[in-house]
Design an enzyme around this catalytic site. Structure first.
Site, short mmCIF file in Angstrom:
data_model
loop_
_atom_site.label_atom_id
_atom_site.label_comp_id
_atom_site.label_asym_id
_atom_site.label_seq_id
_atom_site.Cartn_x
_atom_site.Cartn_y
_atom_site.Cartn_z
N ASP A 300 0.84 -1.19 0.00
CA ASP A 300 0.00 0.00 0.00
C ASP A 300 0.89 1.25 0.00
O ASP A 300 1.39 1.63 1.05
CB ASP A 300 -0.96 0.00 1.18
CG ASP A 300 -0.32 -0.39 2.52
OD1 ASP A 300 0.79 -0.97 2.53
OD2 ASP A 300 -0.96 -0.12 3.54
N GLU A 484 12.37 1.39 7.68
CA GLU A 484 11.31 0.56 7.10
C GLU A 484 11.60 0.13 5.68
O GLU A 484 11.27 -0.99 5.26
CB GLU A 484 10.02 1.38 7.15
CG GLU A 484 8.81 0.68 6.58
CD GLU A 484 7.62 1.61 6.50
OE1 GLU A 484 6.50 1.10 6.37
OE2 GLU A 484 7.80 2.85 6.56
#
Length: 537
Positions: A300, A484
């Site tokens: 996403d 991340e």
């Protein structure tokens, strides 16, 4: 190519049935409506997830009554009202590692920092309890996430933290028992969707330590996980779909991503309203469901799900059959078959092996682009494949779906189009979405390295894994942290794009880094840094 008419039933929104239990708590956009919408619309917080994670100090009904009464009074301040009536999540503490700490030592020192215990939670808040400790990703991600956790578990296993591995697998089994599926994360607003189905891989990992006992122990949950993804499949006519199950015109049964709700995401409410407003001619509810399904995919967002790579409003996730999802479900079916055999249920073993073999045939026929020479997603509406190469093409190699010929051709395509100086690109297009170029993500590096090695492509696997380790090491050496996602086009920095700033921590980057240090190190050596791996070559 199939006619458009035969797919009308496939593309109509379907009712979601039974994925959550009647006892499941409602998310704050429902319990606090319309206050929730006013707060998110006022942009009181830079990150909309902040209010989604806030805990009301009073029961929502009492709090709403107070809000209705007070907002009409002179001098009413929404910001003050929220500060007085909610407990807001605090900022994650900054972790400063000891000076001179190696990359491995830094990650192993982070495990307790990222570990949470929430067997009891405030019932007014959105956090869902879990019986045992778990590791969160870090930063804004204050809860456990489904597919992230498999890659975190790889690192815990590398650190010989097998009790933590068992605890986290137990937590996911608990979620299946409690909710009928594993939600995106342990928040009430994530209950309407799952994430890529990695539970069978978690059981596989634990079985390397516990043997067949792990398969027997989690067999009920493995079967329940499969039932969730296949809900509605029985009796489907060709060219129709129900929730996540899709039956194609040729009778092949495959899967797509889905979400039970067709409203803006609780944690991205105004963003989703804005996206739907940019999609004239489309029902907002369909845009919302496609955004939510994109969140279930874990990618996403990405050009994989977009009709127009430059426009998020063109998202149509529910109209796409993803190659990675179906490869994971193949693995789930093979794992249920193996666990059934370990439990002495020969009939179930045969049944699930048949299902897996049928899915493998469908993937290799319908999600393979013979002209391009790699695995692809399939567009349900047009009946054609989506030809772009993405890192998802490596899942059939990793999960033993591919033939050796398909593996070789896919590896050639990956080397030509996705291999960069800093590791594996996610896609070949730059859109501003975080699951596109120039970003590389730790879980996809592991899928690539392990998958390529499984198929005999050792040279490319080592090249790719070593390059990514050097990227992680370069960022760590400069900033003393893992992040991340990473830019892998040679600049060796934290990645960008997406809906929120780059997050530190970071669960799956930590796990994959340790797993790669182990995998690429010379036999009987311990590698604590990327330099150690380079020396071992």
């Amino acid at each position: 190519m199939r006619s458009r008419n035969c797919l009308i039933g496939l593309l109509l929104p379907m009712l979601w049935m039974g994925a959550a239990t009647a006892a499941d708590p409602l998310p704050p956009d429902q319990t606090l409506q319309p206050l929730f919408q006013q707060v998110q619309g006022a942009h009181l917080f830079p990150d909309q997830k902040t209010f989604a994670d806030a805990v009301p100090r009073r029961a929502p009904s009492v709090l709403l009554e107070a809000w209705r009464r007070e907002q009409s009074q002179p001098g009413f301040s929404l910001e003050t009202f929220v500060a007085d009536t909610f407990i807001l999540p605090g900022e994650a503490p900054t972790y400063v590692p000891p000076e001179g700490q190696t990359l491995r030592a830094h990650i192993e020192g982070l495990w307790p920092v990222l570990t949470r215990q929430t067997s009891e939670v405030d019932p007014q808040g959105s956090l869902l309890p879990l019986p045992k400790p778990y590791v969160v990703p870090g930063g804004r991600f204050r809860e456990v996430y489904y597919w992230d956790s498999y890659f975190t578990l790889l690192g815990l296993a590398s650190s010989n933290q097998w009790q933590q591995v068992r605890d986290m697998v137990d937590n996911f089994a608990y979620q299946i028992d409690t909710h009928g599926h594993i939600p995106n994360g342990n928040r009430s607003y994530y209950l309407s969707r799952s994430q890529p189905p990695f539970f069978s891989l978690m059981v596989d990992l634990l079985a390397t330590h516990e043997g067949d006992d792990a398969y027997r122990r989690y067999l009920p949950q493995l079967r329940a996980e499969h039932a969730f993804w296949m809900q509605g499949a029985d009796g489907l006519a060709p060219g129709t779909a129900q929730a996540r199950a899709v039956k194609l015109a040729d009778g092949s049964l495959l899967n797509r991503y889905w979400d039970a709700r067709a409203v803006p995401r609780t944690e991205s409410w105004t963003d989703d309203l804005a996206t739907a407003a940019q999609a004239p001619g489309r029902a907002p509810s369909q845009v919302y469901r496609d955004l939510r399904a994109g969140a279930e995919s874990g990618w996403d967002f990405s050009s994989r799900w977009l009709a127009d790579a430059g426009a998020l409003a063109s998202i149509h996730t529910t109209e796409i059959i993803p190659v990675d999802l179906n490869s994971l479900l193949f693995h789930l079916e093979k794992t249920v078959a193996r666990a059934s055999g370990a439990a002495g249920d020969s009939a179930a073993r045969r049944d699930f092996n048949r299902q897996a073999e049928a899915r493998q045939r469908a993937i290799n026929a319908l999600l393979w682009d013979e002209q391009q020479g790699w695995y692809v997603d399939r567009d349900i509406r047009s009946g054609s494949t989506r030809p772009g190469l993405t890192a998802a093409a490596l899942f059939p190699l990793w999960l033993d779906v591919a033939t050796r010929r398909q593996s070789r051709r896919t590896a050639d395509g990956v080397e030509a189009h996705l291999l960069r100086q800093g590791g594996l690109l996610t896609t070949t297009v730059t859109t501003g979405q975080q699951w596109d170029a120039p970003n590389g993500w730790a879980p996809l590096q592991w899928v690539a390295v392990d998958g390529l090695q499984r198929q005999g492509q050792d040279r490319l696997a080592r090249q790719l894994g070593t390059r990514f380790l050097h990227t992680v090491q370069a960022v760590y050496d400069r900033q003393q942290k893992l992040v991340e996602k990473y830019v892998v086009d040679g600049s060796a920095e934290g990645g960008g794009g997406g809906e929120y700033p780059l997050q530190d921590g970071f669960g799956w980057s930590n796990g994959v880094t340790l797993a790669l240090l182990d995998r690429l190190c010379a036999p009987k050596r311990r590698c604590d840094s990327a330099a150690d791996v380079a020396e071992a070559e």
